[in-house]
Design an enzyme around this catalytic site. Sequence first.
Site, PDB file in Angstrom:
ATOM      1  N   SER A  20       1.745  -2.202   6.035  1.00 51.04           N
ATOM      2  CA  SER A  20       3.113  -2.712   6.147  1.00 51.04           C
ATOM      3  C   SER A  20       4.123  -1.573   6.017  1.00 51.04           C
ATOM      4  O   SER A  20       5.276  -1.733   6.387  1.00 51.04           O
ATOM      5  CB  SER A  20       3.374  -3.752   5.059  1.00 51.04           C
ATOM      6  OG  SER A  20       3.150  -3.175   3.785  1.00 51.04           O
ATOM      7  N   CYS A  82      -3.632  -2.320   4.428  1.00 53.34           N
ATOM      8  CA  CYS A  82      -2.717  -3.149   3.637  1.00 53.34           C
ATOM      9  C   CYS A  82      -3.500  -4.295   2.976  1.00 53.34           C
ATOM     10  O   CYS A  82      -4.190  -5.057   3.662  1.00 53.34           O
ATOM     11  CB  CYS A  82      -1.655  -3.711   4.581  1.00 53.34           C
ATOM     12  SG  CYS A  82      -0.506  -4.838   3.804  1.00 53.34           S
ATOM     13  N   CYS A 193      -3.055  -2.926  -4.135  1.00 50.28           N
ATOM     14  CA  CYS A 193      -1.838  -2.824  -3.315  1.00 50.28           C
ATOM     15  C   CYS A 193      -1.646  -1.353  -2.990  1.00 50.28           C
ATOM     16  O   CYS A 193      -1.844  -0.490  -3.862  1.00 50.28           O
ATOM     17  CB  CYS A 193      -0.639  -3.356  -4.104  1.00 50.28           C
ATOM     18  SG  CYS A 193       0.932  -3.090  -3.265  1.00 50.28           S
ATOM     19  N   HIS A 195       0.814   0.467  -2.718  1.00 52.96           N
ATOM     20  CA  HIS A 195       1.844   1.217  -3.448  1.00 52.96           C
ATOM     21  C   HIS A 195       1.412   1.632  -4.851  1.00 52.96           C
ATOM     22  O   HIS A 195       1.980   2.545  -5.418  1.00 52.96           O
ATOM     23  CB  HIS A 195       3.115   0.370  -3.587  1.00 52.96           C
ATOM     24  CG  HIS A 195       3.922   0.324  -2.333  1.00 52.96           C
ATOM     25  ND1 HIS A 195       3.419  -0.163  -1.156  1.00 52.96           N
ATOM     26  CD2 HIS A 195       5.201   0.703  -2.087  1.00 52.96           C
ATOM     27  CE1 HIS A 195       4.348  -0.083  -0.232  1.00 52.96           C
ATOM     28  NE2 HIS A 195       5.435   0.437  -0.766  1.00 52.96           N
TER      29      HIS A 195
HETATM   30  N1  DGL Z   1       1.027  -2.817   1.817  1.00 53.63           N
HETATM   31  C1  DGL Z   1       1.197  -3.913   0.907  1.00 53.63           C
HETATM   32  C2  DGL Z   1      -0.123  -4.241   0.224  1.00 53.63           C
HETATM   33  O1  DGL Z   1      -1.003  -3.416   0.113  1.00 53.63           O
HETATM   34  C3  DGL Z   1       2.220  -3.624  -0.165  1.00 53.63           C
HETATM   35  C4  DGL Z   1       3.633  -3.656   0.288  1.00 53.63           C
HETATM   36  C5  DGL Z   1       4.040  -4.987   0.919  1.00 53.63           C
HETATM   37  O2  DGL Z   1       4.233  -5.984   0.197  1.00 53.63           O
HETATM   38  O3  DGL Z   1       4.184  -4.970   2.126  1.00 53.63           O
HETATM   39  O4  DGL Z   1      -0.278  -5.343  -0.228  1.00 53.63           O
END
Ligand code: DGL
Length: 275
Positions: A20, A82, A193, A195
């Site tokens: 994302s 993601c 996640c 991040h």
């Molecule tokens: N890339 C998303 C994940 O790994 C985190 C950021 C989002 O909520 O888009 O869940």
Amino acid sequence: MALTGEQIINAHRAIGVIDSGVGGLTVVHEINRRLPRERIIYFGDTARMPYGPRSYEEVRRFTFEMIEFLRHQEIKLLVIACNSATAAGLSYYQAACEQPVLGVIEPGVRAALAKSESGRIGVIGTVGTINSSEYEKALRKKNGSLHIACKACPLFVLLVENNLVDTPEAKKVAHEYLDPLVKEQIDSLILGCTHYPMMENLIQKVVGPSVNLINSAEQIALEVEAILTSSGMSNPLDSDKLRCRFFVSGSPDTFEEVGAKLLQREIKAYQVKLT
Ligand code: DGL
């Protein structure tokens, strides 16, 4: 050693990586380290992130738009970096693509099971990922007697995005989310996640040194290598520089800035309108 026609064709094909936003670059970093000969094409849907609070249908629709873009680039393997997109429908993407499609949940689960001694495992992620229970289901499938404690940590993404990780507020939020997991006496915590590896130091401080933090990026790179090797799709050509292309749906500036820090090199991103 003579190369087969198939190997030569695959040598020129890239590995697709989607997320994302910028967080999936942790996966790119590990693939680069482990497989420096492989080309990577990355797509970050920065204009529409976060995916975490969105419905699964919407996340799948957005993910399919990125997949469509990458399929025109003739990729040989796709990594859904993601967690929220993986949780929303990995099996849908796998059914729709002729290439192997790897999500982040299974590799994270395998890494956690390899590390955990007590079988008490914590999982943190976005609201979408935690509500889907996909981590829990995957863990239980491998071992029905695990003690699993899950927690959605929606503010963590905002802290990372707004560069607020090193603030007293972030520490307070981290304690609120993580103290209940520490009480459950977990010995391993899956960072579910993209991040969260970017706030690993804070998370480690809050949960204490005895808890293993599980970042699935390394395990994903290992699995990418295994798939490419077993299917004869590895790039056999020597290359003295990394070959990665970055595409984003939003403005490239912040992505390039954060991405350069993460990958420890300058990067150039190109903006693509998906719809
Ligand atoms: N890339 C998303 C994940 O790994 C985190 C950021 C989002 O909520 O888009 O869940």
